[in-house]
Design a protein around this motif. Sequence first.
Motif, PDB file in Angstrom:
ATOM      1  N   MET A  20      36.719  55.067  36.295  1.00  0.00           N
ATOM      2  CA  MET A  20      37.194  54.998  37.681  1.00  0.00           C
ATOM      3  C   MET A  20      36.058  55.267  38.667  1.00  0.00           C
ATOM      4  O   MET A  20      35.970  54.636  39.731  1.00  0.00           O
ATOM      5  CB  MET A  20      38.326  55.997  37.897  1.00  0.00           C
ATOM      6  CG  MET A  20      39.619  55.633  37.177  1.00  0.00           C
ATOM      7  SD  MET A  20      40.290  54.037  37.722  1.00  0.00           S
ATOM      8  CE  MET A  20      40.725  54.414  39.414  1.00  0.00           C
ATOM      9  N   ARG A  23      34.031  52.139  38.903  1.00  0.00           N
ATOM     10  CA  ARG A  23      34.755  51.150  39.720  1.00  0.00           C
ATOM     11  C   ARG A  23      34.611  51.478  41.206  1.00  0.00           C
ATOM     12  O   ARG A  23      34.341  50.593  42.035  1.00  0.00           O
ATOM     13  CB  ARG A  23      36.225  51.151  39.304  1.00  0.00           C
ATOM     14  CG  ARG A  23      37.136  50.272  40.151  1.00  0.00           C
ATOM     15  CD  ARG A  23      38.557  50.347  39.588  1.00  0.00           C
ATOM     16  NE  ARG A  23      39.493  49.559  40.367  1.00  0.00           N
ATOM     17  CZ  ARG A  23      40.197  50.031  41.392  1.00  0.00           C
ATOM     18  NH1 ARG A  23      40.050  51.303  41.766  1.00  0.00           N
ATOM     19  NH2 ARG A  23      41.043  49.252  42.053  1.00  0.00           N
ATOM     20  N   ASN A  24      34.796  52.740  41.566  1.00  0.00           N
ATOM     21  CA  ASN A  24      34.672  53.133  42.973  1.00  0.00           C
ATOM     22  C   ASN A  24      33.251  52.898  43.487  1.00  0.00           C
ATOM     23  O   ASN A  24      33.051  52.462  44.629  1.00  0.00           O
ATOM     24  CB  ASN A  24      35.063  54.605  43.146  1.00  0.00           C
ATOM     25  CG  ASN A  24      36.564  54.815  43.071  1.00  0.00           C
ATOM     26  OD1 ASN A  24      37.344  53.942  43.440  1.00  0.00           O
ATOM     27  ND2 ASN A  24      36.978  55.979  42.583  1.00  0.00           N
ATOM     28  N   TYR A  27      32.683  49.322  44.467  1.00  0.00           N
ATOM     29  CA  TYR A  27      33.254  49.008  45.780  1.00  0.00           C
ATOM     30  C   TYR A  27      32.395  49.584  46.899  1.00  0.00           C
ATOM     31  O   TYR A  27      32.140  48.929  47.916  1.00  0.00           O
ATOM     32  CB  TYR A  27      34.678  49.550  45.883  1.00  0.00           C
ATOM     33  CG  TYR A  27      35.719  48.635  45.272  1.00  0.00           C
ATOM     34  CD1 TYR A  27      36.069  47.435  45.893  1.00  0.00           C
ATOM     35  CD2 TYR A  27      36.366  48.970  44.080  1.00  0.00           C
ATOM     36  CE1 TYR A  27      37.017  46.594  45.329  1.00  0.00           C
ATOM     37  CE2 TYR A  27      37.322  48.138  43.522  1.00  0.00           C
ATOM     38  CZ  TYR A  27      37.641  46.946  44.156  1.00  0.00           C
ATOM     39  OH  TYR A  27      38.580  46.104  43.610  1.00  0.00           O
ATOM     40  N   LYS A  32      31.763  44.975  44.507  1.00  0.00           N
ATOM     41  CA  LYS A  32      33.133  44.474  44.510  1.00  0.00           C
ATOM     42  C   LYS A  32      33.570  44.359  45.974  1.00  0.00           C
ATOM     43  O   LYS A  32      33.406  45.308  46.743  1.00  0.00           O
ATOM     44  CB  LYS A  32      34.080  45.419  43.751  1.00  0.00           C
ATOM     45  CG  LYS A  32      34.058  45.244  42.233  1.00  0.00           C
ATOM     46  CD  LYS A  32      35.067  46.174  41.578  1.00  0.00           C
ATOM     47  CE  LYS A  32      35.231  45.846  40.100  1.00  0.00           C
ATOM     48  NZ  LYS A  32      35.982  44.613  39.864  1.00  0.00           N
ATOM     49  N   GLN A 146      44.380  53.769  45.379  1.00  0.00           N
ATOM     50  CA  GLN A 146      43.435  53.256  44.380  1.00  0.00           C
ATOM     51  C   GLN A 146      43.281  51.734  44.446  1.00  0.00           C
ATOM     52  O   GLN A 146      42.538  51.163  43.667  1.00  0.00           O
ATOM     53  CB  GLN A 146      43.891  53.654  42.970  1.00  0.00           C
ATOM     54  CG  GLN A 146      43.643  55.113  42.614  1.00  0.00           C
ATOM     55  CD  GLN A 146      44.609  56.066  43.294  1.00  0.00           C
ATOM     56  OE1 GLN A 146      45.777  55.737  43.471  1.00  0.00           O
ATOM     57  NE2 GLN A 146      44.128  57.236  43.687  1.00  0.00           N
ATOM     58  N   ARG A 148      41.477  49.375  45.917  1.00  0.00           N
ATOM     59  CA  ARG A 148      40.268  49.371  46.721  1.00  0.00           C
ATOM     60  C   ARG A 148      39.957  48.020  47.360  1.00  0.00           C
ATOM     61  O   ARG A 148      39.059  47.932  48.204  1.00  0.00           O
ATOM     62  CB  ARG A 148      39.066  49.824  45.871  1.00  0.00           C
ATOM     63  CG  ARG A 148      39.178  51.232  45.295  1.00  0.00           C
ATOM     64  CD  ARG A 148      39.261  52.300  46.387  1.00  0.00           C
ATOM     65  NE  ARG A 148      38.196  52.219  47.345  1.00  0.00           N
ATOM     66  CZ  ARG A 148      36.972  52.770  47.198  1.00  0.00           C
ATOM     67  NH1 ARG A 148      36.705  53.443  46.084  1.00  0.00           N
ATOM     68  NH2 ARG A 148      36.054  52.655  48.130  1.00  0.00           N
ATOM     69  N   GLU A 178      42.351  59.431  39.331  1.00  0.00           N
ATOM     70  CA  GLU A 178      40.896  59.406  39.425  1.00  0.00           C
ATOM     71  C   GLU A 178      40.439  60.839  39.651  1.00  0.00           C
ATOM     72  O   GLU A 178      41.263  61.738  39.818  1.00  0.00           O
ATOM     73  CB  GLU A 178      40.425  58.488  40.564  1.00  0.00           C
ATOM     74  CG  GLU A 178      40.969  58.878  41.937  1.00  0.00           C
ATOM     75  CD  GLU A 178      40.445  57.988  43.044  1.00  0.00           C
ATOM     76  OE1 GLU A 178      39.214  57.950  43.226  1.00  0.00           O
ATOM     77  OE2 GLU A 178      41.261  57.356  43.739  1.00  0.00           O
TER      78      GLU A 178
END
Length: 354
Positions: A20, A23-24, A27, A32, A146, A148, A178
């Motif tokens: 997670m 992934r954050n 972004y 992303k 979440q 995003r 997360e």
Amino acid sequence: MPNLLSYLLLPLSWLYAAVMAGRNWLYEQGWKPQTAFPEVPVLNVGNLRVGGTGKTPHVTWLVQWLRQQGQRPALLSRGYGRRTRGYRLTSPTDTAATVGDEPLQQFQQFAGQVPVALCEDRVAGIRQLLQEVPDLTAVVLDDAYQHRRVQPACNILLTEQQRPFYQDWVLPAGRLRESRRGARRADVIIVTKCPLQLPAAEQQQITRRIRRYARPDVPVLFSGYAYGAPVAVPGTAASVQPGPEVVLLTGIAQPGPLVEYLAEAGYRIRHHARFADHHAFSPADLQALAAQLQPGQCVLTTQKDAARLMEPHLAASVRNLPVFYIPIEVRFLADGAARLAEQLTAYFPPHVVV
């Protein structure tokens, strides 16, 4: 307190938290893409923890406040538990099966005067909403912290006073979606389900612990619930107001506050039929519930559960049951409502706000 199983699951939690966090990071670095909507402010109400932080009543408060300011808000949700897919704008013919219990509750709460839409893809959902309802001035996202891909104007993070995110762990050892560092994305943090007389010293202590993870300038507010008089559920045999002895029916994540309120209000719960959050009630469930009722007793439930009890296939099962729901309303402690209103007003041009 953490148990042995939680400690054994910690390695899996660290792995999930790392995924997670990666992934954050993607972004935040722009790898992303995120989509902003300059046409209208997008206000997101969400949490770090799985379930039960009080999103629905806080979304209701937010929509009511927006309407009082002369705004024309719409709600957008994933529609958890619905049996449909894709974008859908709630209509009077919808049921909990077609749109989910919480969206149906919101649609009924505002008597159809607030557009309530569903879409798993929030970007596509907002775009469709703007096309179908061109006079919108705000979009409220329900449970998209979440998600995003949308870049909201304001992130409102909720955390329970009895189960704050700073004392929890990431799934599966805990209940966080997360890591606690996710609180840094919040523009407002609300500590929910507080006693309305929570001492100022305890509020300050909670605020200090939250600020270890949140941005230093983020308002930390506190809210609790005010419960209303029982309301008869349409299509049931509810008529005379409930007596002191009741049967309780819940399919929510955290029924504890309601149980405590009923005890304080003088009700005696003779049986609690407790189901998982968003449980789809069956005729067999209601037959078992009816078997628990004694003469003079009635069934008390929540407004969200009541939305699922009105499913067409349950009509025959509830017709002879006296069922009432207990409405709840968010109350902010101290000057919390004024501080939140001040924060929200900044997202709307002065010439729009009435």
